[in-house]
Structures are given as structure tokens and as C-alpha cells.
Design a protein around this motif. Structure first.
Motif, PDB file in Angstrom:
ATOM      1  N   THR A  23       0.838  -1.217   0.000  1.00 57.77           N
ATOM      2  CA  THR A  23       0.000   0.000   0.000  1.00 57.77           C
ATOM      3  C   THR A  23       0.859   1.248   0.000  1.00 57.77           C
ATOM      4  O   THR A  23       0.596   2.209  -0.720  1.00 57.77           O
ATOM      5  CB  THR A  23      -0.921  -0.010   1.229  1.00 57.77           C
ATOM      6  OG1 THR A  23      -1.747  -1.174   1.191  1.00 57.77           O
ATOM      7  CG2 THR A  23      -1.796   1.237   1.248  1.00 57.77           C
ATOM      8  N   GLU A  24       1.919   1.222   0.841  1.00 62.52           N
ATOM      9  CA  GLU A  24       2.832   2.383   0.895  1.00 62.52           C
ATOM     10  C   GLU A  24       3.538   2.576  -0.438  1.00 62.52           C
ATOM     11  O   GLU A  24       3.685   3.716  -0.909  1.00 62.52           O
ATOM     12  CB  GLU A  24       3.854   2.149   2.011  1.00 62.52           C
ATOM     13  CG  GLU A  24       4.793   3.335   2.202  1.00 62.52           C
ATOM     14  CD  GLU A  24       5.770   3.091   3.351  1.00 62.52           C
ATOM     15  OE1 GLU A  24       6.657   3.952   3.529  1.00 62.52           O
ATOM     16  OE2 GLU A  24       5.647   2.067   4.034  1.00 62.52           O
ATOM     17  N   MET A  25       3.970   1.477  -1.069  1.00 62.15           N
ATOM     18  CA  MET A  25       4.657   1.578  -2.366  1.00 62.15           C
ATOM     19  C   MET A  25       3.716   2.114  -3.426  1.00 62.15           C
ATOM     20  O   MET A  25       4.085   2.958  -4.259  1.00 62.15           O
ATOM     21  CB  MET A  25       5.190   0.201  -2.769  1.00 62.15           C
ATOM     22  CG  MET A  25       5.995   0.232  -4.079  1.00 62.15           C
ATOM     23  SD  MET A  25       6.700  -1.383  -4.451  1.00 62.15           S
ATOM     24  CE  MET A  25       7.846  -1.533  -3.069  1.00 62.15           C
ATOM     25  N   GLU A  26       2.451   1.634  -3.392  1.00 65.65           N
ATOM     26  CA  GLU A  26       1.465   2.108  -4.363  1.00 65.65           C
ATOM     27  C   GLU A  26       1.199   3.594  -4.193  1.00 65.65           C
ATOM     28  O   GLU A  26       1.084   4.347  -5.160  1.00 65.65           O
ATOM     29  CB  GLU A  26       0.173   1.301  -4.210  1.00 65.65           C
ATOM     30  CG  GLU A  26      -0.876   1.671  -5.262  1.00 65.65           C
ATOM     31  CD  GLU A  26      -2.129   0.814  -5.133  1.00 65.65           C
ATOM     32  OE1 GLU A  26      -3.079   1.047  -5.903  1.00 65.65           O
ATOM     33  OE2 GLU A  26      -2.147  -0.090  -4.264  1.00 65.65           O
ATOM     34  N   THR A  27       1.167   4.035  -2.927  1.00 61.74           N
ATOM     35  CA  THR A  27       0.964   5.464  -2.650  1.00 61.74           C
ATOM     36  C   THR A  27       2.122   6.290  -3.188  1.00 61.74           C
ATOM     37  O   THR A  27       1.936   7.347  -3.800  1.00 61.74           O
ATOM     38  CB  THR A  27       0.812   5.680  -1.141  1.00 61.74           C
ATOM     39  OG1 THR A  27      -0.309   4.920  -0.660  1.00 61.74           O
ATOM     40  CG2 THR A  27       0.593   7.161  -0.837  1.00 61.74           C
ATOM     41  N   GLU A  28       3.346   5.789  -2.956  1.00 59.20           N
ATOM     42  CA  GLU A  28       4.523   6.501  -3.444  1.00 59.20           C
ATOM     43  C   GLU A  28       4.549   6.549  -4.972  1.00 59.20           C
ATOM     44  O   GLU A  28       4.906   7.567  -5.569  1.00 59.20           O
ATOM     45  CB  GLU A  28       5.789   5.831  -2.912  1.00 59.20           C
ATOM     46  CG  GLU A  28       5.983   6.013  -1.413  1.00 59.20           C
ATOM     47  CD  GLU A  28       7.234   5.321  -0.908  1.00 59.20           C
ATOM     48  OE1 GLU A  28       7.867   4.617  -1.742  1.00 59.20           O
ATOM     49  OE2 GLU A  28       7.573   5.489   0.274  1.00 59.20           O
ATOM     50  N   LEU A  29       4.164   5.415  -5.606  1.00 56.00           N
ATOM     51  CA  LEU A  29       4.125   5.383  -7.065  1.00 56.00           C
ATOM     52  C   LEU A  29       3.107   6.370  -7.616  1.00 56.00           C
ATOM     53  O   LEU A  29       3.369   7.088  -8.603  1.00 56.00           O
ATOM     54  CB  LEU A  29       3.807   3.967  -7.562  1.00 56.00           C
ATOM     55  CG  LEU A  29       4.932   2.942  -7.437  1.00 56.00           C
ATOM     56  CD1 LEU A  29       4.429   1.552  -7.808  1.00 56.00           C
ATOM     57  CD2 LEU A  29       6.112   3.323  -8.325  1.00 56.00           C
ATOM     58  N   ASN A  30       1.935   6.411  -6.981  1.00 57.27           N
ATOM     59  CA  ASN A  30       0.905   7.365  -7.427  1.00 57.27           C
ATOM     60  C   ASN A  30       1.385   8.807  -7.264  1.00 57.27           C
ATOM     61  O   ASN A  30       1.154   9.661  -8.119  1.00 57.27           O
ATOM     62  CB  ASN A  30      -0.386   7.144  -6.636  1.00 57.27           C
ATOM     63  CG  ASN A  30      -1.085   5.866  -7.033  1.00 57.27           C
ATOM     64  OD1 ASN A  30      -0.917   5.368  -8.156  1.00 57.27           O
ATOM     65  ND2 ASN A  30      -1.886   5.299  -6.120  1.00 57.27           N
ATOM     66  N   SER A  31       2.073   9.076  -6.139  1.00 59.14           N
ATOM     67  CA  SER A  31       2.610  10.418  -5.909  1.00 59.14           C
ATOM     68  C   SER A  31       3.671  10.769  -6.943  1.00 59.14           C
ATOM     69  O   SER A  31       3.721  11.892  -7.454  1.00 59.14           O
ATOM     70  CB  SER A  31       3.209  10.500  -4.496  1.00 59.14           C
ATOM     71  OG  SER A  31       3.803  11.771  -4.270  1.00 59.14           O
ATOM     72  N   LEU A  32       4.520   9.768  -7.273  1.00 56.73           N
ATOM     73  CA  LEU A  32       5.563   9.992  -8.269  1.00 56.73           C
ATOM     74  C   LEU A  32       4.947  10.237  -9.645  1.00 56.73           C
ATOM     75  O   LEU A  32       5.400  11.117 -10.395  1.00 56.73           O
ATOM     76  CB  LEU A  32       6.493   8.773  -8.312  1.00 56.73           C
ATOM     77  CG  LEU A  32       7.692   8.874  -9.260  1.00 56.73           C
ATOM     78  CD1 LEU A  32       8.583  10.049  -8.899  1.00 56.73           C
ATOM     79  CD2 LEU A  32       8.511   7.579  -9.216  1.00 56.73           C
TER      80      LEU A  32
END
Length: 357
Positions: A23-32
Motif C-alpha cells: 500500500t505504501e509503495m502504491e501510494t509513493e508510485l501514485n505520488s511519483l
């Protein structure tokens, strides 16, 4: 039993940890992704703005020139004169209206001894297509009758006879070695109608040789011939032939003008004017320069007067040298001898600083 429960708890904990990491990685990817999208948008806006600026710069150009003159003369009566002048200043703005039209406007200041102010010297729109031999010019511009060849700073007498700026409409054609143009201009004597016609034609060869001819149906409607010695409104035609040849650093040119008869003058004389010029591009004192020699003459023009003064000299000889002063500037030294119809000479030396941008 206890081992089974412990293993289950470990499995659940690991799954929860992996889910949280995912979930954290997906959030970071979306932010990127959002940041990349913002940067792409900003880059696109910047490039569009730059392209618009470059387009505006390409469509609009500003140029200008200024000549600063120091002169000394020995007059025909033996007296001497000298002067310092800002001889002329020009500012030209040219803009591409669209892919077919170009607008050019020139403001000019000229030291002519009268009210000194900027005035509109030229304002023309040119209509042409890149792949078409035809062009149309409309506006205020110089009447293109005399072909001023040569690099002398002082104009030849052929220019004195025909110099005129007026409202005109010009249709031009150019293809291969052949070019031609026909034009209508308003004229000076009767501005209520436009009945002044001019024609030019020329052949320009690849070996540097050019021959041309021109015709005016009424030279009386040009500025130099608005003289008090000319009464009535009879039309006087004029014709021209010119040749030039350029080979390497040497340029030669010649021009001959002849008018019809001036009925208002005794003897109905035909006025003629001609000039010869030679230019040689060479190095002067370590910089590019030019040497020039010009000779022009009028015949049967002594009766053309204004306020009792002759309008045209009998002959004019110019000998000049110019040298570049770095970029966009040159220094010109010129000797001029002018002879009037009484045979008296006026000698002048001109020192000119010519600048442009």
C-alpha cells in the motif's frame, strides 16, 4: 497445537506487513506519477511559451541606421563653408503579418535645413508566396525609376533628377534571369487622381551581367521637377537603360536617362542624365573596405530652375574610400567636385561615420 498457532500468527503478521508495504509503495508510485505529470505539464507550457516567443521574434525585426557627417566645401566664388550634421537617421520595423504578407515601416530623420523631425519615409505591405513568381507591393515608397548603382556616399545626378517618394501600387514578376514590374503612383501635381505609370524590366545573368530598362509616362509628377520654371501641366515622359557587371571584387555600372520635351521651356529641350561608377572591394588598413569612383552628368537642364536657382548641376565627380570599423559601422572619406552650367566648380570633402544595426 501451540506451534500451529504460532506459525499462523507469523504468517498473518508477514501478510499484514507485506500488504502495508504494498500500500505504501502504491501510494509513493501514485505520488511519483502525479509529480511526473506536473513536470511534463510545466515543461510543455514552458516549451509552448518559448516557441511562441521564438515565433514572435521570427515575425518581427527592427533595424536602423545613422550617418554622422563632417563636411568642408570651397564654393565657386572662392568662399569656404564647413558643417557638422546628423545627416540622417532611419528606424525600420518589419513584421510578418501572415505567411503571405509582410509589413515594413521606416521612420526617418533627415537634415534638410527645414523643420527637423521624424517622418514616415516608407510604409509598405508586400504580398507574395514562396512558390510564386508574382508579388504585389502597396503603400508609400520610392518611385523605382532610376537604378542607383555604385557605393559612393553622394548620389549621382540621375538620382537628383528622379528622386521621389509617393503612394504607389506595384506588381512584380521574377523568374529565372527575367524580372519585371509595373507600378502606379499618385504624383505631385494633381493628387485627386492616379494616372502616373512606370514600367521596369531586367535580365540578370549568372556571370554577373545585368541589363535593364525603364519607362515613366510623366516625370513631371516627381518631386525634383516641381519647379517654378515649368508652367502648365503637360506630361513629359522619360526612359532609362542601365547595365552593370560584377566580377570578383570589381563592380561596374552605367545608367542613361532621357526625358521627352518640356513644352514650357524655350526650345522644348529634352533633358538627359547619365552616370558611370566603379567600385573595388579591398582591404584598407587591416579591415574590409571599398574604393569608389563615380561620374554623372546632365545635358540641357540649365533652364530647369526654382526661385531663380538651377535645379541640377552640369556634372558631378566622386572619389571615395570606406573602411569597416568592426561590425555594423564604417568610416567614409569622399571628395566631390560639382560643376554648374556656367562652368564654375564647387569642391567638397565629406567625412562620414555610418552606423547600422
Amino acid at each position: 497445537m501451540k506451534k500451529t498457532v504460532l506459525a499462523s500468527l507469523i504468517t498473518v503478521a508477514m501478510a499484514a506487513s507485506q500488504s502495508a508495504q504494498a500500500t505504501e509503495m502504491e501510494t509513493e508510485l501514485n505520488s511519483l506519477k502525479q509529480r511526473i505529470t506536473q513536470l511534463e505539464s510545466q515543461l510543455s507550457d514552458t516549451m509552448a511559451a518559448q516557441a511562441s516567443t521564438d515565433k514572435e521574434r521570427a515575425q518581427l525585426s527592427i533595424s536602423g541606421s545613422a550617418d554622422f557627417l563632417a563636411t568642408a566645401s570651397e564654393l565657386a566664388d572662392g568662399s569656404h563653408e564647413n558643417d557638422l550634421d546628423v545627416d540622417s537617421v532611419e528606424l525600420t520595423v518589419e513584421a510578418a503579418v501572415n505567411e503571405y504578407m509582410t509589413l515594413s515601416t521606416t521612420l526617418k530623420y533627415e537634415d534638410d535645413g527645414e523643420d527637423q523631425e521624424l517622418f514616415v519615409d516608407e510604409a509598405i505591405v508586400t504580398i507574395a508566396a514562396v512558390d510564386s513568381p508574382w508579388s504585389l507591393l502597396a503603400g508609400r515608397s520610392g518611385t523605382p525609376f532610376a537604378v542607383i548603382n555604385g557605393n559612393a556616399w553622394s548620389d549621382p545626378l540621375t538620382n537628383d533628377l528622379t528622386d521621389n517618394t509617393d503612394d504607389l501600387l506595384l506588381l512584380g514578376f521574377s523568374q529565372g534571369i527575367f524580372s519585371a514590374e509595373g507600378y502606379l503612383f499618385k504624383g505631385q501635381s494633381d493628387e485627386r487622381k492616379v494616372d502616373n505609370l512606370g514600367l521596369n524590366a531586367a535580365l540578370t545573368f549568372d556571370n554577373g551581367f545585368t541589363i535593364g530598362a525603364g519607362y515613366l509616362n510623366n516625370i513631371r509628377n516627381t518631386d525634383p521637377l516641381q519647379a517654378d520654371s515649368l508652367t502648365g501641366d503637360d506630361k513629359v515622359s522619360a526612359s532609362r537603360i542601365n547595365v552593370s557587371y560584377t566580377v570578383d571584387a570589381l563592380a561596374l555600372s552605367a545608367e542613361y536617362l532621357k526625358t521627352g520635351s518640356f513644352k514650357a521651356l524655350a526650345g522644348r529641350p529634352d533633358v538627359t542624365a547619365w552616370h558611370l561608377s566603379t567600385d573595388y572591394a579591398t582591404e584598407l588598413l587591416g579591415a574590409p573596405g571599398n574604393l569608389s569612383l563615380g561620374y554623372s552628368k546632365t545635358e540641357d537642364a540649365e533652364l530647369l530652375t526654382d526661385a531663380g536657382e538651377a535645379l541640377f548641376a552640369h556634372s558631378r565627380v566622386t572619389l571615395g574610400a570606406s573602411r569597416e570599423l568592426h561590425e555594423n559601422a564604417e568610416l567614409i572619406v569622399e571628395l566631390v567636385r560639382e560643376e554648374d552650367y556656367a562652368g564654375a566648380n564647387t569642391d567638397t570633402i565629406n567625412l562620414v561615420l555610418s552606423t547600422r544595426f
